[in-house]
Enzyme design. Structure first.
Site, PDB file in Angstrom:
ATOM      1  CB  VAL B  99      -0.892   0.020   1.261  1.00 20.77           C
ATOM      2  CG1 VAL B  99      -1.896   1.165   1.192  1.00 20.77           C
ATOM      3  CG2 VAL B  99      -1.606  -1.299   1.440  1.00 20.77           C
ATOM      4  CB  CYS B 100       1.000   4.308  -2.063  1.00 20.85           C
ATOM      5  SG  CYS B 100       1.860   5.897  -2.038  1.00 20.85           S
ATOM      6  CB  ILE B 101       3.898   4.656   3.038  1.00 17.70           C
ATOM      7  CG1 ILE B 101       3.858   5.064   4.500  1.00 17.70           C
ATOM      8  CG2 ILE B 101       4.970   5.416   2.287  1.00 17.70           C
ATOM      9  CD1 ILE B 101       5.087   4.639   5.284  1.00 17.70           C
ATOM     10  CB  ALA B 104      -1.666   4.352   3.342  1.00 14.97           C
TER      11      ALA B 104
END
Lengths: 116, 153
Positions: B99-101, B104
């Site tokens: 998940v793209c930090i 997110a």
């Protein structure tokens, strides 16, 4: 490996344009040789001097950074420019123009194609 | 532009050196779990790719897609819970769910480590998902035979 990134979203109103350009920058940092294609409302990202809605980052500044990241290949679709009554001289960046009928050939030059 | 984009190199597909019976895929999910049909397409496609014996390097959740990784979503009982479906797929196939930090954290999806770093009250990342940088997408692009992205819009 080379990757064509198609941007079809307007510069502001959502984070999509910024996040899509982020992908181009990161791909270049990972030596993926990305090229960027602007279509539909995406061509509006190339308008210079637009007022920036306050919660957003200036798309023009990110576009200026593309060259520094060695993303030199920018394409814009002719029909999308026509749709907004724009000419190539109106744009903030030096871009190559491609007609819609030739988009397939353009895509085929790259290993991968990401559409935003 | 179509939300679904299928990326392939025609020359590469024709190359005899590439074994088409087992390809390496990278999946990008940019649609949120509330965009039911698109989000479901992403899941079903990934599952089918695995069932057919192909390899999925990673699934990368970006933009609206990051909401899939929220452990705090409650879905009506008669609707599909995509978070749970992805978690199960991840367990079944040892599938990497990245998940793209940055996206997110903006969406309030955080793991314990980031919650501590930013002094947030709690974490919310669903199990089996991990917060990673865009670099993971770039690495997957470099390694995969096929990159398939499921769009937002």
């Amino acid at each position: 490996m080379s990757c064509l990134i198609t941007l079809s979203h307007a510069p502001y109103g959502s984070q999509v344009a910024k996040e899509s350009l982020d992908v181009a920058l990161v791909l270049s940092a990972f030596e993926q040789q990305p090229a960027v294609l602007f279509v539909d409302e995406g061509v509006l990202q190339l308008l210079p001097g637009s007022q920036i809605p306050s919660p957003h980052k200036h798309i023009g500044k990110i576009l200026s950074a593309l060259e520094m990241y060695d993303v030199n290949e920018l394409w814009v679709e002719q029909e999308s420019l026509d749709q907004f009554g724009l000419a190539i001289d109106d744009l903030s960046q030096t871009v190559n123009v491609v007609t819609r009928i030739r988009l397939g050939q353009l895509c085929a030059q790259y290993h991968q194609h990401l559409v935003f | 532009m179509a939300g679904f984009s299928y990326m392939s190199d025609l020359n590469m597909a024709a190359s005899p050196s590439l074994d088409l019976t087992s390809l390496t895929y990278a999946i990008v999910v940019r649609c949120g779990p509330h965009q039911q049909s698109r989000a479901l397409s992403a899941f079903q496609f990934t599952k089918e790719v695995l069932l057919q014996g192909h390899k999925v390097l990673s699934v990368f959740f970006y933009q609206q897609g990051v909401h899939t990784a929220s452990g705090l979503r409650v879905v009506p009982q008669d609707e599909l819970n995509l978070t749970v479906l992805w978690q199960q797929l991840s367990l079944d196939y040892d599938l990497d769910l990245g998940v793209c930090i940055a996206a997110a954290l903006q969406a309030g999806i955080t793991n314990q480590q980031e919650a501590n770093r930013y002094e947030l009250g709690s974490d919310s990342l669903a199990s089996q998902f991990s917060l990673v940088g865009l670099g993971q997408l770039a690495a997957a692009c470099a390694e995969c035979d096929r990159l398939v992205s499921f769009g937002g819009g």
